[in-house]
Structure formats: structure tokens, C-alpha cells
Scaffold this motif. Structure first.
Motif, PDB file in Angstrom:
ATOM      1  N   SER A 159       0.064 -15.545 -21.034  1.00 19.46           N
ATOM      2  CA  SER A 159       0.260 -14.873 -22.325  1.00 19.46           C
ATOM      3  C   SER A 159       0.812 -13.465 -22.138  1.00 19.46           C
ATOM      4  CB  SER A 159      -1.066 -14.792 -23.083  1.00 19.46           C
ATOM      5  OG  SER A 159      -1.644 -16.061 -23.241  1.00 19.46           O
ATOM      6  N   ASN A 160       0.434 -12.813 -21.036  1.00 20.11           N
ATOM      7  CA  ASN A 160       0.856 -11.440 -20.773  1.00 20.11           C
ATOM      8  C   ASN A 160       0.661 -11.167 -19.290  1.00 20.11           C
ATOM      9  OD1 ASN A 160       1.768  -8.876 -21.260  1.00 20.11           O
ATOM     10  ND2 ASN A 160      -0.193  -8.104 -22.029  1.00 20.11           N
ATOM     11  N   TRP A 161       1.424 -10.233 -18.750  1.00 19.04           N
ATOM     12  CA  TRP A 161       1.255  -9.850 -17.361  1.00 19.04           C
ATOM     13  C   TRP A 161       1.675  -8.392 -17.204  1.00 19.04           C
ATOM     14  CZ3 TRP A 161       4.548  -8.243 -13.351  1.00 19.04           C
ATOM     15  CH2 TRP A 161       5.904  -8.127 -13.706  1.00 19.04           C
ATOM     16  N   GLY A 162       1.284  -7.779 -16.084  1.00 21.20           N
ATOM     17  CA  GLY A 162       1.647  -6.397 -15.846  1.00 21.20           C
ATOM     18  C   GLY A 162       1.176  -5.944 -14.483  1.00 21.20           C
ATOM     19  N   SER A 163       1.494  -4.697 -14.173  1.00 19.42           N
ATOM     20  CA  SER A 163       1.086  -4.132 -12.886  1.00 19.42           C
ATOM     21  C   SER A 163       0.865  -2.642 -13.061  1.00 19.42           C
ATOM     22  CB  SER A 163       2.150  -4.393 -11.822  1.00 19.42           C
ATOM     23  OG  SER A 163       3.385  -3.769 -12.178  1.00 19.42           O
TER      24      SER A 163
END
Length: 552
Positions: free
Chosen positions: A527-531
Motif C-alpha cells: 500500500s505504501n513504502w519509504g525509507s
């Protein structure tokens, strides 16, 4: 009534009459008072024109000709003795000899009759300003006692009404303009504040905003809640110095910038560093204070940075209140300062309060006294965040006419027990380098997700995401490495940390490329990703899956 006898008793008349008896009866001025040029033109046959003495002027003729409204009443019932022509022109002919309540109903409507009683009793003049009379005109009334009889009971009151309609209308227009400016500023500010607060999984949050009660005095207070992904939440509160539309406009620009910088997932002090430069560009003369804090449920604390703002207050589960007042840098817009981040515990059962100075600052009190009073109020404030908000505002004595803006943001990290605690779970695995790390990570993720009773499709997606993130870390990162799985009542979060601070990015892999597809796969299925970079060096890469209704 004999007006001649009354006029002889008007203030100053008797003194002037006494002075006149001691002077010459000749009305001509002395020869030395004639200007030289005029004296040379006078001949023996010429006589200087008579100059009437003021005391010889008929009082009634003077009163009849002045443009102001004049009325004379006498006795305890204020019976009408006289009205001048201007009064008649304004309100019509009035019956002489009748009590003022019947003869002068317009005075009764503007509430002047009690004032006549006061003047008659005290023998002192009274004035009421800008009363609107029947007909729509506004007057300032001056009531002066007049000695018209040998007995005090038969004293009189001279009523003098000056038409101030133009001034009253100008004042009304000015007040209306100020109200419109205030409404514009309040509307602008409220539109720039979040209409609905974002609801993080692990926090319960409420906020309240009270504009200053004075005309056009709305300030630049603001607050915000920003979900960062991976279960983390940013909380912001700030105050732009000054009043009116300009302060609200600057506040809106800063709030928008905070939301943009928050998406970079930077440490709090770096966000304030960027805001400091932006505030200088927006308006070098506009100073603002701000606190930016980030809550990570895995760490059980708030990491924050403050630019000249008031300290965060935290009440732990035992009721002890902690004041987080270090470190604090100068306000935004001053430039040349390196901000630093601090931490304050925020474990389960804790409540934190962020606020602006309108809640604690009073003109007759030291600011530290106001903060101490807020600490005492927070120690005894129980209930939901909204209840705590309302209690803190009431304890500070904030009312509709409060002279400064007030913004309060309350967040709670609830201590979950019973069935609710089953919806919030954590599991972590330390990863060692080598080819065996990837299969161990897949097996660990599969076992955890099975124990959390996820359906097959979500289980398989979670295992695939964990495998790809671990493979990416093994190829591009450095030890130490960790896989963390977290579930809330709304989402599943998969996160991998390692010691390399190079952030991955999604890119298009060509058919011949042997690498570059892991992040693309994660971004496609999640649904969502990040770093983000972690405080001690290194990075964290995460993704999350929204839980559908019915998942337990």
C-alpha cells in the motif's frame, strides 16, 4: 414659568452682573484699546459703534439660534420649561409644563431620565456619549444643574444635545471594517489549520484552537499531525508573532512547508533547519516559534526539536509530569543557528501536551509560573485527549474574550490490554550476513504472519516483501541488519534496517539488468513504502499493507 427669572440664575449670570455694577456704564472701549490705524480715521463728529456686553444679550435669543438641541427642565418630575428651535425641528413641538416622561419621550427612549435625577441630586454635570435617538440621529447629551429656585427641590437641569451622527456612523464603519478584517483573518487561519486531524494507529490525538477575542487580533498559531509511514507520526505546533491576516498567511506558508519537509522523513532538527531558512525568505521581520516532534512506537519516545517554543509536557502512566525544555534553539527566522534534537519518553499510558504561549502567558505573571500551573493541571487531567484539552483550557481561564490565540495539541499513547493488545504486535529478527540470511528471513516472516492469523494472500505478500527488502539490504547495505514485523489494527508493516545510509530509490529495470527490481516489486504489491536515515547512521526501508475489514 417666568423664563427671564430663570435665565438670571443660569451659571455665571450672577457673577457677571456683580462685575458689571462695579464697572463704568459706558459701553465704549477705552481710547487706548482702539487700534492706531482706526484711531487716526476717527473724527470728532464720529462716535465708535456701541459694543454690546455679553451679559446684555437675551439668553433665550441665543439659545434659540444655536444649532445644538437645548431643553430646560425643573423640579423632581423634570417639568419642561423650555426647548429651543433646534430641538423643535428635531422632535417637534413639546408641551411646556409637563413632566419630561410625557413631554420628552425621546429622552426616555435613550435612557436619559435617570441621569437627570443624578444631576439634580448631586448638583454635578453628567455626559453620555453617542446615544441614538428616535429618527436615527445620534447625540451626545450633557446635563448641567441650574439653580432656578430658592429651594434645592425646585432646581433645574439644562440639557444640551450635540449631533454626532457623522462621528457615530464613522465609528460604526470603522468597527465593521475591523470585524471584517478579524473574520477574514480567522477564516484564513482556520482554513489553513487541519480540518480533520490524521489518526495514527498507535496514538490518540485531539487539538483545540481559540482565536484571540480582541478586534482583528487573530494571530499565527498552528498545529498539525502528519503520518510518516512505517507507524511513525510527526506532531507540530508553532506560533507566528504578530496579528492579523499577515501573521495567518505566514503561518500557512510555514505549515505547508512543514508537511513537505516531513515527507522527506528527516530528523526533527533538520526539519527546523530548513524551516529557519524558509522563514527568513518569507519575511525577515517575521519571527515564529515551532516544535517538531516524531513518535516511533517501536522506540516508545518522542524525538523533538524546538525553535524558541515552549517545552513539551509529558505525564507518564504514574501521573508524574516531565518538562522537556532542552534542547531549545532560537525562533525561526533568526538564522545562523544549528538546531539539535532531544528525546522524551512516551511509553504506553503516557500523555503529551504541545501548546502555544496564549495558554500560559499572562501580563501579571511570570511565564514559568504559567507553565508550572499547566503541569499541575495536566497531572490531574484524566480521560480522552479531547477531555484533557478542554480541561487544560478551562484551567488556564481561556474565555471568548481572551486576548491571545491559544492552540493545544494533546496526544496519548494508550496502554492496550486484553483483546485489543492482540491487534498490536511486534516481532524482530537480527540478520547475519551470508547466503543463509535470506531464507532465514523468509521462514521467520512466514511463521510470524501465520501466528498472527493473517489470511493466505496477505501472508504471502508479507513474506514476499520481507524477502525483497532483506535481499536489497544484503546486496547494498552493511551490518548490523534487522528485520522487523509489526501489526496494528489497520496495517501490517515490514521494515529492514542496516548500517549503510544510502537510501534506495525506485527505478525502471531494463530486461538485461540483473538487479533493480526488488524495490519496484515492493512498491507494486504494498500500500505504501519509504525509507529514512536512522539517527546512529544507516537507514530503514519499510513498506506497509492495509488490513481489510474482518482481519484478526
Amino acid at each position: 414659568m417666568n423664563f427671564t427669572r430663570w435665565s438670571a440664575r443660569l451659571p455665571g449670570t450672577q457673577r457677571r452682573a456683580a462685575a458689571r455694577t462695579g464697572s463704568s456704564s459706558n459701553a465704549l472701549p477705552p481710547e487706548s484699546s482702539v487700534p492706531a490705524a482706526r484711531a487716526e480715521r476717527l473724527t470728532d463728529d464720529e462716535a465708535a459703534p456701541p459694543v454690546p456686553a455679553v451679559d446684555d444679550l437675551p439668553v433665550r435669543e441665543v439659545l434659540d439660534r444655536i444649532p445644538a438641541l437645548v431643553a430646560l427642565v425643573h423640579g423632581p418630575e423634570h417639568r419642561l420649561a423650555y426647548v429651543n428651535d433646534a430641538y423643535v425641528a428635531a422632535f417637534g413641538v413639546r408641551p411646556v409644563g409637563e413632566p419630561a416622561r410625557e413631554a420628552l419621550p425621546e429622552l426616555d427612549e435613550v435612557g436619559l431620565l435617570p441621569l437627570l435625577d443624578q444631576v439634580l441630586r448631586s448638583s454635578k454635570p453628567r455626559t453620555v456619549k453617542s446615544r441614538k435617538a428616535p429618527g436615527g440621529r445620534s447625540y451626545t447629551f450633557t446635563c448641567t444643574p441650574v439653580d432656578v429656585s430658592a429651594t434645592p427641590e425646585e432646581g433645574g437641569v439644562l440639557i444640551f444635545a450635540a449631533d454626532v451622527t457623522d462621528h457615530a456612523e464613522a465609528a460604526d464603519r470603522l468597527r465593521a471594517s475591523e470585524r471584517r478584517q478579524r473574520e477574514t483573518a480567522v477564516t484564513l487561519q482556520r482554513s489553513l489549520l487541519p480540518q480533520e486531524l490524521e489518526e495514527p494507529d498507535d496514538l490518540r490525538i485531539a487539538a483545540v484552537y481559540h482565536p484571540g477575542g480582541t478586534e482583528a487580533a487573530v494571530g499565527g498559531d498552528w498545529y498539525d499531525v502528519i503520518t510518516l509511514g512505517g507507524g511513525r507520526t510527526a506532531l507540530v505546533i508553532g506560533d507566528v508573532m504578530g496579528r492579523g491576516v499577515r501573521a495567518a498567511a505566514v503561518m500557512g506558508q510555514l505549515r505547508t512547508a512543514v508537511r513537505a519537509y516531513a515527507r522527506l522523513d528527516l530528523p526533527p532538527h533538520e526539519v527546523l533547519q530548513l524551516l529557519d531558512g524558509l522563514a527568513t525568505e518569507i519575511d525577515a521581520n517575521q519571527i515564529a516559534t515551532c516544535v517538531y516532534a516524531v513518535h516511533d512506537p517501536n522506540e516508545g519516545r518522542l524525538v523533538y526539536a524546538s525553535a524558541g517554543h515552549l517545552p513539551i509536557l509529558v505525564r507518564d502512566e504514574n501521573g508524574t509530569v516531565l518538562r522537556a525544555d532542552e534542547p531549545t534553539g532560537p525562533p525561526l527566522g533568526t538564522g545562523g543557528w544549528m538546531h539539535a534534537s532531544g528525546t522524551v519518553p512516551l511509553g504506553p499510558g503516557s500523555t503529551a501536551v504541545l501548546y502555544t504561549d496564549g495558554l500560559v502567558e499572562r501580563r501579571d505573571e511570570d511565564l514559568d509560573e504559567g507553565i508550572t500551573a499547566l503541569e499541575h493541571a495536566l497531572a490531574g487531567a484524566r480521560g480522552t485527549p479531547q477531555v484533557v484539552c478542554d480541561r487544560l483550557v478551562r484551567s488556564a481561564g481561556v474565555a471568548a474574550d481572551h486576548d491571545d490565540d491559544v492552540a493545544v495539541l494533546v496526544l496519548q499513547h494508550p496502554a492496550r490490554t486484553g483483546p485489543d493488545s492482540e491487534l498490536f504486535r511486534n516481532a524482530a529478527l537480527e540478520l547475519l550476513g551470508g547466503v543463509e540470511a535470506a531464507p532465514r528471513a523468509r521462514a521467520f516472516a512466514s511463521g510470524v504472519l501465520t501466528s498472527w492469523r493473517f489470511p493466505t494472500d496477505l501472508h504471502d505478500l508479507g513474506v514476499l516483501a520481507a524477502s525483497e527488502l532483506v535481499a536489497n539490504s544484503l546486496q547494498h547495505g552493511t551490518p548490523p541488519m534487522r528485520l522487523r514485523l509489526r501489526r496494528t489494527d489497520r496495517r501490517l508493516i515490514v521494515e529492514v534496517t542496516d548500517g549503510d545510509d544510502h537510501l534506495p530509490r525506485r527505478r525502471r529495470a531494463e530486461p538485461a539488468d540483473e538487479a533493480g527490481r526488488g524495490i519496484a516489486i515492493v512498491a507494486t504489491i504494498a500500500s505504501n513504502w519509504g525509507s529514512r536515515r536512522t539517527p546512529g547512521g544507516g537507514k530503514a526501508v519499510w513498506c506497509e499493507f492495509a488490513l481489510r475489514g474482518g482481519v484478526t
